[in-house]
Write a protein that holds these residues in place. Structure first.
Motif, PDB file in Angstrom:
ATOM      1  N   UNK A 182     -21.273 -63.414 137.778  1.00  0.00           N
ATOM      2  CA  UNK A 182     -21.748 -62.543 138.850  1.00  0.00           C
ATOM      3  C   UNK A 182     -21.833 -61.124 138.315  1.00  0.00           C
ATOM      4  N   UNK A 183     -22.884 -60.408 138.727  1.00  0.00           N
ATOM      5  CA  UNK A 183     -23.012 -59.010 138.347  1.00  0.00           C
ATOM      6  C   UNK A 183     -22.729 -58.125 139.554  1.00  0.00           C
ATOM      7  N   UNK A 184     -22.099 -57.002 139.321  1.00  0.00           N
ATOM      8  CA  UNK A 184     -21.796 -56.076 140.413  1.00  0.00           C
ATOM      9  C   UNK A 184     -22.389 -54.721 140.085  1.00  0.00           C
ATOM     10  N   UNK A 185     -22.976 -54.101 141.103  1.00  0.00           N
ATOM     11  CA  UNK A 185     -23.651 -52.827 140.894  1.00  0.00           C
ATOM     12  C   UNK A 185     -22.794 -51.631 141.259  1.00  0.00           C
ATOM     13  N   UNK A 186     -21.643 -51.863 141.866  1.00  0.00           N
ATOM     14  CA  UNK A 186     -20.780 -50.753 142.235  1.00  0.00           C
ATOM     15  C   UNK A 186     -19.321 -51.177 142.201  1.00  0.00           C
ATOM     16  N   UNK A 187     -18.452 -50.170 142.130  1.00  0.00           N
ATOM     17  CA  UNK A 187     -17.024 -50.442 142.163  1.00  0.00           C
ATOM     18  C   UNK A 187     -16.603 -51.059 143.483  1.00  0.00           C
ATOM     19  N   UNK A 188     -17.219 -50.607 144.568  1.00  0.00           N
ATOM     20  CA  UNK A 188     -16.899 -51.157 145.896  1.00  0.00           C
ATOM     21  C   UNK A 188     -17.179 -52.658 145.945  1.00  0.00           C
ATOM     22  N   UNK A 189     -18.321 -53.063 145.391  1.00  0.00           N
ATOM     23  CA  UNK A 189     -18.684 -54.490 145.390  1.00  0.00           C
ATOM     24  C   UNK A 189     -17.657 -55.304 144.614  1.00  0.00           C
ATOM     25  N   UNK A 190     -17.241 -54.781 143.467  1.00  0.00           N
ATOM     26  CA  UNK A 190     -16.275 -55.495 142.637  1.00  0.00           C
ATOM     27  C   UNK A 190     -14.926 -55.609 143.347  1.00  0.00           C
ATOM     28  N   UNK A 191     -14.483 -54.534 143.981  1.00  0.00           N
ATOM     29  CA  UNK A 191     -13.218 -54.561 144.721  1.00  0.00           C
ATOM     30  C   UNK A 191     -13.284 -55.547 145.885  1.00  0.00           C
ATOM     31  N   UNK A 192     -14.389 -55.533 146.611  1.00  0.00           N
ATOM     32  CA  UNK A 192     -14.538 -56.427 147.760  1.00  0.00           C
ATOM     33  C   UNK A 192     -14.585 -57.893 147.351  1.00  0.00           C
ATOM     34  N   UNK A 197      -3.395 -70.317 139.594  1.00  0.00           N
ATOM     35  CA  UNK A 197      -3.589 -69.236 138.647  1.00  0.00           C
ATOM     36  C   UNK A 197      -4.648 -68.261 139.170  1.00  0.00           C
ATOM     37  N   UNK A 198      -4.742 -67.113 138.501  1.00  0.00           N
ATOM     38  CA  UNK A 198      -5.668 -66.051 138.898  1.00  0.00           C
ATOM     39  C   UNK A 198      -6.724 -65.875 137.808  1.00  0.00           C
ATOM     40  N   UNK A 199      -7.942 -65.502 138.228  1.00  0.00           N
ATOM     41  CA  UNK A 199      -9.054 -65.362 137.287  1.00  0.00           C
ATOM     42  C   UNK A 199      -9.665 -63.966 137.428  1.00  0.00           C
ATOM     43  N   UNK A 200      -9.852 -63.232 136.314  1.00  0.00           N
ATOM     44  CA  UNK A 200     -10.531 -61.933 136.413  1.00  0.00           C
ATOM     45  C   UNK A 200     -11.917 -62.087 137.055  1.00  0.00           C
ATOM     46  N   UNK A 201     -12.189 -61.257 138.039  1.00  0.00           N
ATOM     47  CA  UNK A 201     -13.462 -61.329 138.752  1.00  0.00           C
ATOM     48  C   UNK A 201     -14.627 -61.086 137.798  1.00  0.00           C
ATOM     49  N   UNK A 202     -15.590 -61.992 137.827  1.00  0.00           N
ATOM     50  CA  UNK A 202     -16.792 -61.907 136.984  1.00  0.00           C
ATOM     51  C   UNK A 202     -16.430 -61.732 135.507  1.00  0.00           C
ATOM     52  N   UNK A 203     -15.389 -62.403 135.085  1.00  0.00           N
ATOM     53  CA  UNK A 203     -14.947 -62.489 133.691  1.00  0.00           C
ATOM     54  C   UNK A 203     -14.644 -61.112 133.092  1.00  0.00           C
ATOM     55  N   UNK A 204     -15.682 -60.389 132.645  1.00  0.00           N
ATOM     56  CA  UNK A 204     -15.465 -59.118 131.950  1.00  0.00           C
ATOM     57  C   UNK A 204     -15.318 -57.933 132.898  1.00  0.00           C
ATOM     58  N   UNK A 205     -15.817 -58.045 134.108  1.00  0.00           N
ATOM     59  CA  UNK A 205     -15.726 -56.936 135.061  1.00  0.00           C
ATOM     60  C   UNK A 205     -14.286 -56.718 135.522  1.00  0.00           C
TER      61      UNK A 205
END
Length: 202
Positions: free
Chosen positions: A43-53, A150-158
């Motif tokens: 998944x790609x995110x265009x803003x910090x808000x999107x990634x946090x949400x 377990x927990x997974x980093x959102x969108x791998x590298x993000x």
């Protein structure tokens, strides 16, 4: 005649020994170390808000123990999946929308999208992800399904942010197409949370 046959047999035996020794050497000699980016749709995110949400857990802390590499192979021995299950020691909980009681000093399992295949002396980075390092402090934006433990980093590298500005984002390879987009979104997350993240120099 017997002497000629003996010489011929000796030459053939020596030749076979040399060939056999060479083949054994080829199999035993160390393979050169390589690093490979395994392409993956994320998944790609265009803003910090999107990634946090998109993240139901946000924590700071450090790698507690690096997990062993898990290598999945197809029937033809090709690598089809790599990962490692590391543990992470929480320093601060900034968001928790799960049923888990997360708290400071708690150790949680984190699925990392990188693995080392000793058979081929190759490290595989899923979508450019690089493993967490000891002594480094991270802000992790995580996703956890209620069915997983377990927990997974959102969108791998993000979802993995090094809190050291000089080591902010380590992708493999460096200067990849994804890097600029990830850096921008992560910078917005850090700005959004700068008053909440506890810093040792305060």
């Amino acid at each position: 005649m017997n002497k000629r046959r003996w010489i011929f047999s000796t030459v053939v035996a020596a030749f076979l020994l040399i060939i056999g020794g060479y083949l054994i050497y080829q199999q035993m000699k160390p393979k050169p170390f390589t690093e490979v980016v395994a392409e993956a749709k994320i998944d790609g995110y265009e803003s910090g808000d999107e990634l946090e949400n998109a993240s139901n857990v946000i924590v700071t802390g450090q790698l507690e123990k690096r997990g062993d590499s898990i290598i999945e192979r197809a029937s033809d021995d090709a690598v089809i999946g790599v990962s490692r299950m590391s543990t992470f020691k929480i320093a601060q909980v900034l968001k928790n929308e799960t049923n888990d009681n997360l708290a400071k000093e708690m150790i949680i399992p984190v699925y990392e999208n990188e693995g080392y295949d000793a058979k081929t002396n190759t490290t595989y980075h899923i979508a450019g992800y690089t493993k967490m390092e000891k002594e480094e402090k991270y802000l992790l934006l995580l996703q956890k399904d209620s069915e997983d433990d377990y927990y997974v980093p959102t969108a791998v590298v993000f979802g993995k942010i090094n809190l050291d500005p000089n080591k902010r984002n380590k992708l493999f390879p460096k200067n990849s197409d994804t890097e600029a987009a990830v850096n921008q979104v992560q910078a917005e997350v850090l700005k959004n949370l700068e008053n909440e993240i506890e810093r040792e120099d305060k």
